[in-house]
Design a protein around this motif. Sequence first.
Motif, short mmCIF file in Angstrom:
data_model
loop_
_atom_site.label_atom_id
_atom_site.label_comp_id
_atom_site.label_asym_id
_atom_site.label_seq_id
_atom_site.Cartn_x
_atom_site.Cartn_y
_atom_site.Cartn_z
N LEU A 34 0.83 -1.20 0.00
CA LEU A 34 0.00 0.00 0.00
C LEU A 34 0.87 1.25 0.00
N PRO A 35 0.34 2.35 -0.53
CA PRO A 35 1.08 3.62 -0.46
C PRO A 35 1.30 4.03 1.00
N LEU A 36 2.41 4.71 1.26
CA LEU A 36 2.74 5.18 2.60
C LEU A 36 1.57 5.91 3.25
N GLU A 37 0.90 6.76 2.49
CA GLU A 37 -0.23 7.54 3.00
C GLU A 37 -1.30 6.64 3.61
N GLU A 38 -1.61 5.53 2.94
CA GLU A 38 -2.64 4.60 3.44
C GLU A 38 -2.14 3.84 4.66
N ARG A 39 -0.89 3.41 4.65
CA ARG A 39 -0.34 2.70 5.81
C ARG A 39 -0.32 3.60 7.03
N ARG A 40 0.02 4.87 6.84
CA ARG A 40 0.07 5.81 7.97
C ARG A 40 -1.34 6.11 8.51
N ALA A 41 -2.34 6.13 7.63
CA ALA A 41 -3.72 6.33 8.09
C ALA A 41 -4.14 5.17 8.99
N GLU A 42 -3.80 3.95 8.61
CA GLU A 42 -4.09 2.77 9.44
C GLU A 42 -3.33 2.85 10.75
N LEU A 43 -2.07 3.27 10.69
CA LEU A 43 -1.24 3.39 11.90
C LEU A 43 -1.84 4.41 12.86
N ARG A 44 -2.27 5.53 12.34
CA ARG A 44 -2.87 6.58 13.19
C ARG A 44 -4.10 6.02 13.91
N ARG A 45 -4.97 5.32 13.18
CA ARG A 45 -6.17 4.74 13.80
C ARG A 45 -5.79 3.74 14.89
N LEU A 46 -4.79 2.94 14.63
CA LEU A 46 -4.37 1.92 15.58
C LEU A 46 -3.81 2.54 16.86
N VAL A 47 -2.88 3.47 16.72
CA VAL A 47 -2.20 4.06 17.88
C VAL A 47 -3.10 5.01 18.65
N GLU A 48 -3.96 5.72 17.95
CA GLU A 48 -4.80 6.72 18.61
C GLU A 48 -6.17 6.19 19.02
N ALA A 49 -6.38 4.87 18.92
CA ALA A 49 -7.66 4.29 19.31
C ALA A 49 -7.89 4.37 20.81
N GLY A 50 -6.83 4.48 21.56
CA GLY A 50 -6.93 4.59 23.01
C GLY A 50 -5.57 4.97 23.56
N PRO A 51 -5.50 5.28 24.82
CA PRO A 51 -4.20 5.66 25.38
C PRO A 51 -3.25 4.46 25.37
N VAL A 52 -2.07 4.66 24.80
CA VAL A 52 -1.04 3.62 24.72
C VAL A 52 0.25 4.21 25.27
#
Length: 163
Positions: free
Chosen positions: A86-104
Amino acid sequence: MICRREGPQARLWSRNALNWTQRLPRIAGGLLELPCRSCVLDGEAVVQLPDGRDDFHALRSAAGARNAMLMAFDLLELDGRDLRALPLEERRAELRRLVEAGPVDGVAFVDAIDEDGEALFRHACRLGLEGIISKRRDSPYRSGRSQAWLKSKCAGYVRHGEQ
């Protein structure tokens, strides 16, 4: 640093293929807090100074390493899905959702800055930072050096604690 979570286990690997899992327990614990079954993140382990700058030298000490955080900037796999094509932009969007889903604790999403690269580089150097990494938003993931990304280091950069 490549960080892999598989179920209840986390593994951290340096760019030189050294296992840093035991040395960086805060990051390993943070991976286990992410809302997924498995993932592979690419990022940089850093110890933040009170002024907001990063102190890479502090990773050499046991106390510094215990407080290190992962500054995550790419997501290569999520729950069994290989995202590297996937393009970097799409991978980073998934990463943002994963990390920011709750306090980590121990894992933070690194925001991208889409600005004039030369001006951003000059500003980073004025702030005393090591430099910047520039990546093509449409590029798939490739390990190692490639034409899709460029590391620009500030001349005269001195790591904190070194003279």
